[in-house]
Design a protein around this motif. Structure first.
Motif, PDB file in Angstrom:
ATOM      1  N   ILE A   1      -1.402 -18.947  -5.276  1.00  0.00           N
ATOM      2  CA  ILE A   1      -0.285 -17.709  -5.164  1.00  0.00           C
ATOM      3  C   ILE A   1       1.031 -18.214  -6.270  1.00  0.00           C
ATOM      4  O   ILE A   1       1.379 -17.330  -7.006  1.00  0.00           O
ATOM      5  N   LYS A   2       1.472 -19.167  -5.647  1.00  0.00           N
ATOM      6  CA  LYS A   2       2.672 -19.817  -6.441  1.00  0.00           C
ATOM      7  C   LYS A   2       2.581 -19.705  -7.735  1.00  0.00           C
ATOM      8  O   LYS A   2       3.549 -19.772  -8.719  1.00  0.00           O
ATOM      9  N   LYS A   3       1.375 -20.236  -8.220  1.00  0.00           N
ATOM     10  CA  LYS A   3       1.041 -20.314  -9.693  1.00  0.00           C
ATOM     11  C   LYS A   3       1.071 -19.253 -10.381  1.00  0.00           C
ATOM     12  O   LYS A   3       1.646 -19.159 -11.379  1.00  0.00           O
ATOM     13  N   THR A   4       0.709 -18.142  -9.759  1.00  0.00           N
ATOM     14  CA  THR A   4       0.623 -16.665 -10.443  1.00  0.00           C
ATOM     15  C   THR A   4       1.967 -16.115 -10.363  1.00  0.00           C
ATOM     16  O   THR A   4       2.420 -15.467 -11.083  1.00  0.00           O
ATOM     17  N   GLY A   5       2.961 -16.597  -9.456  1.00  0.00           N
ATOM     18  CA  GLY A   5       4.295 -16.020  -9.175  1.00  0.00           C
ATOM     19  C   GLY A   5       4.121 -14.620  -8.750  1.00  0.00           C
ATOM     20  O   GLY A   5       5.271 -13.979  -8.576  1.00  0.00           O
ATOM     21  N   ALA A   6       3.098 -14.321  -7.994  1.00  0.00           N
ATOM     22  CA  ALA A   6       3.111 -13.083  -7.115  1.00  0.00           C
ATOM     23  C   ALA A   6       3.767 -13.355  -5.991  1.00  0.00           C
ATOM     24  O   ALA A   6       3.924 -14.218  -5.216  1.00  0.00           O
ATOM     25  N   ASN A   7       4.250 -12.246  -5.228  1.00  0.00           N
ATOM     26  CA  ASN A   7       4.680 -11.796  -3.799  1.00  0.00           C
ATOM     27  C   ASN A   7       3.872 -11.127  -3.210  1.00  0.00           C
ATOM     28  O   ASN A   7       3.327 -10.037  -3.790  1.00  0.00           O
ATOM     29  N   LEU A   8       3.798 -11.633  -1.631  1.00  0.00           N
ATOM     30  CA  LEU A   8       3.017 -10.880  -0.813  1.00  0.00           C
ATOM     31  C   LEU A   8       4.155 -10.111   0.094  1.00  0.00           C
ATOM     32  O   LEU A   8       5.206 -10.782   0.434  1.00  0.00           O
ATOM     33  N   TYR A   9       3.845  -8.709   0.556  1.00  0.00           N
ATOM     34  CA  TYR A   9       5.081  -8.066   1.274  1.00  0.00           C
ATOM     35  C   TYR A   9       4.629  -7.482   2.601  1.00  0.00           C
ATOM     36  O   TYR A   9       5.603  -7.538   3.572  1.00  0.00           O
ATOM     37  N   TRP A  10       3.335  -7.131   2.665  1.00  0.00           N
ATOM     38  CA  TRP A  10       2.947  -6.456   3.756  1.00  0.00           C
ATOM     39  C   TRP A  10       1.936  -6.844   4.666  1.00  0.00           C
ATOM     40  O   TRP A  10       0.909  -7.297   4.249  1.00  0.00           O
ATOM     41  N   GLY A  11       2.172  -6.997   5.915  1.00  0.00           N
ATOM     42  CA  GLY A  11       1.161  -7.491   6.779  1.00  0.00           C
ATOM     43  C   GLY A  11       1.443  -6.640   7.940  1.00  0.00           C
ATOM     44  O   GLY A  11       2.479  -5.953   8.448  1.00  0.00           O
ATOM     45  N   ILE A  12       0.473  -6.646   9.146  1.00  0.00           N
ATOM     46  CA  ILE A  12       0.407  -5.823  10.439  1.00  0.00           C
ATOM     47  C   ILE A  12      -0.307  -6.510  11.416  1.00  0.00           C
ATOM     48  O   ILE A  12      -1.287  -7.268  11.100  1.00  0.00           O
ATOM     49  N   ASP A  13       0.225  -6.756  12.505  1.00  0.00           N
ATOM     50  CA  ASP A  13      -0.239  -7.389  13.610  1.00  0.00           C
ATOM     51  C   ASP A  13      -1.206  -6.598  14.650  1.00  0.00           C
ATOM     52  O   ASP A  13      -2.030  -6.943  15.049  1.00  0.00           O
ATOM     53  N   ASP A  14      -0.774  -5.089  14.641  1.00  0.00           N
ATOM     54  CA  ASP A  14      -1.480  -4.331  15.480  1.00  0.00           C
ATOM     55  C   ASP A  14      -2.103  -3.113  14.663  1.00  0.00           C
ATOM     56  O   ASP A  14      -1.180  -2.231  14.246  1.00  0.00           O
ATOM     57  N   ALA A  15      -3.474  -3.079  14.421  1.00  0.00           N
ATOM     58  CA  ALA A  15      -4.064  -2.111  13.469  1.00  0.00           C
ATOM     59  C   ALA A  15      -3.750  -0.577  13.913  1.00  0.00           C
ATOM     60  O   ALA A  15      -3.526   0.225  13.120  1.00  0.00           O
ATOM     61  N   LYS A  16      -3.539  -0.602  15.149  1.00  0.00           N
ATOM     62  CA  LYS A  16      -3.268   0.995  15.790  1.00  0.00           C
ATOM     63  C   LYS A  16      -1.872   1.410  15.318  1.00  0.00           C
ATOM     64  O   LYS A  16      -1.807   2.467  15.590  1.00  0.00           O
ATOM     65  N   GLU A  17      -1.187   0.596  15.006  1.00  0.00           N
ATOM     66  CA  GLU A  17       0.206   0.943  14.547  1.00  0.00           C
ATOM     67  C   GLU A  17       0.065   1.811  13.391  1.00  0.00           C
ATOM     68  O   GLU A  17       0.935   2.883  13.442  1.00  0.00           O
ATOM     69  N   ILE A  18      -1.037   1.972  12.614  1.00  0.00           N
ATOM     70  CA  ILE A  18      -0.832   3.010  11.466  1.00  0.00           C
ATOM     71  C   ILE A  18      -1.297   4.234  11.966  1.00  0.00           C
ATOM     72  O   ILE A  18      -0.984   5.226  11.341  1.00  0.00           O
ATOM     73  N   GLU A  19      -1.734   4.526  13.178  1.00  0.00           N
ATOM     74  CA  GLU A  19      -2.008   5.733  13.643  1.00  0.00           C
ATOM     75  C   GLU A  19      -0.878   6.452  14.042  1.00  0.00           C
ATOM     76  O   GLU A  19      -0.838   7.931  13.992  1.00  0.00           O
ATOM     77  N   ARG A  20       0.233   5.869  14.180  1.00  0.00           N
ATOM     78  CA  ARG A  20       1.549   6.598  14.302  1.00  0.00           C
ATOM     79  C   ARG A  20       2.460   6.818  13.154  1.00  0.00           C
ATOM     80  O   ARG A  20       3.395   7.419  13.205  1.00  0.00           O
ATOM     81  N   TRP A  21       1.764   6.359  11.820  1.00  0.00           N
ATOM     82  CA  TRP A  21       2.220   6.748  10.712  1.00  0.00           C
ATOM     83  C   TRP A  21       1.895   8.331  10.425  1.00  0.00           C
ATOM     84  O   TRP A  21       2.683   8.921   9.688  1.00  0.00           O
ATOM     85  N   GLY A  22       0.942   8.962  10.899  1.00  0.00           N
ATOM     86  CA  GLY A  22       0.580  10.276  10.826  1.00  0.00           C
ATOM     87  C   GLY A  22      -0.379  10.951  11.760  1.00  0.00           C
ATOM     88  O   GLY A  22      -1.121  10.220  12.605  1.00  0.00           O
TER      89      GLY A  22
END
Length: 270
Positions: free
Chosen positions: A201-222
């Motif tokens: 990843i460092k070689k490409t210069g890309a950046n990661l931004y999003w991770g989630i620990d509890d998959a059910k958290e997304i249910e609270r988005w909508g």
């Protein structure tokens, strides 16, 4: 045979990591994943793959992930043979050719420069179409007219997207494709921080931004986002094809929730 010399920037270059990993895996005696189209494609692309510095563990993980995603799509097509699949952030992935049942309608979506490259090797057909767009340029959703059942796939993509844009993506997909299934891989928040220091990843210069620990958290988005399940890499039947050391490594990792959730596949109903 025309050979293409390629140069991609930042996160776009990460598509070569997954592509090259599948080529190496296919050449093994007992591969996790067989991707003959990727092998053929490699012969037509000029690139110094040693620059990617892909560790063996990454190669294995990439191929287990791809196989698990293939399985999800194949299961969907068994239930809905004439369904539609949208493969977001497709890169040079050849999933369409690995799971094609002869009836599925397929959309591959990625940045214009990626799709321009891909179109040189895999031209469009009546059932296989290209969409040249960033995933977060929401106008791409206006380009597709879909009837029937839909599965949206995002492999190795959403970790490169800011969380607020992931939330918007869920909302846009639900509005355009209500009732569709959405399958993608996701990191834990701790893994995102760790992977940003990964040599490939460092070689490409890309950046990661999003991770989630509890998959059910997304249910609270909508109101209508429904978490269905998550699958862990350690549970893959293809782990049995690995060397003793890697089999033991996956077996031990599978004993610990934090290890299982570090990188896994999640499925939602929209």
């Amino acid at each position: 045979m025309t050979v293409e010399r390629i140069k991609l920037e930042k996160e776009k270059e990460t598509l070569l990591i997954t592509f090259y990993s599948k080529v190496l895996e296919t050449q093994k005696k007992n591969p996790i994943l067989v991707d003959e189209e990727a092998v053929k494609l490699m012969q037509r692309i000029e690139y110094d793959y040693s620059l990617l510095k892909v560790p063996k563990k990454t190669q294995i993980t990439v191929c287990i992930r791809a196989k698990l995603m293939d399985d999800y799509v194949s299961e969907f097509l068994l239930k809905h043979p004439q369904g539609t699949v949208i493969n977001m952030g497709c890169g040079l992935d050849t999933r369409f050719f690995r799971v094609d049942n002869g009836a599925v309608k397929w959309f591959d979506l990625d940045f214009p420069e990626v799709m321009e490259l891909k179109s040189k090797f895999f031209p469009e057909t009546d059932r296989y179409r290209h969409i040249s767009s960033s995933v977060t340029d929401w106008t791409w959703l206006e380009q597709i007219q879909i009837e029937g059942k839909v599965m949206v796939v995002a492999e190795g993509l959403l970790m490169y997207v800011q969380e607020n844009e992931v939330k918007i993506l869920f909302e846009k997909l639900q509005h355009k494709l209500p009732g569709s299934q959405f399958v993608f891989d996701v990191f834990s928040s701790m893994t995102v921080n760790k992977i940003n220091r990964h040599p490939s990843i460092k070689k490409t210069g890309a950046n990661l931004y999003w991770g989630i620990d509890d998959a059910k958290e997304i249910e609270r988005w909508g109101d209508n986002f429904a978490f269905i399940e998550e699958r862990y890499f350690a549970e893959s039947k293809d782990v049995s094809k690995l060397s003793f050391g890697y089999r033991m490594g996956f077996k031990v990792a599978g004993l610990f929730p934090v290890a299982n959730k570090a990188h896994r596949i999640v499925l939602y109903q929209l």
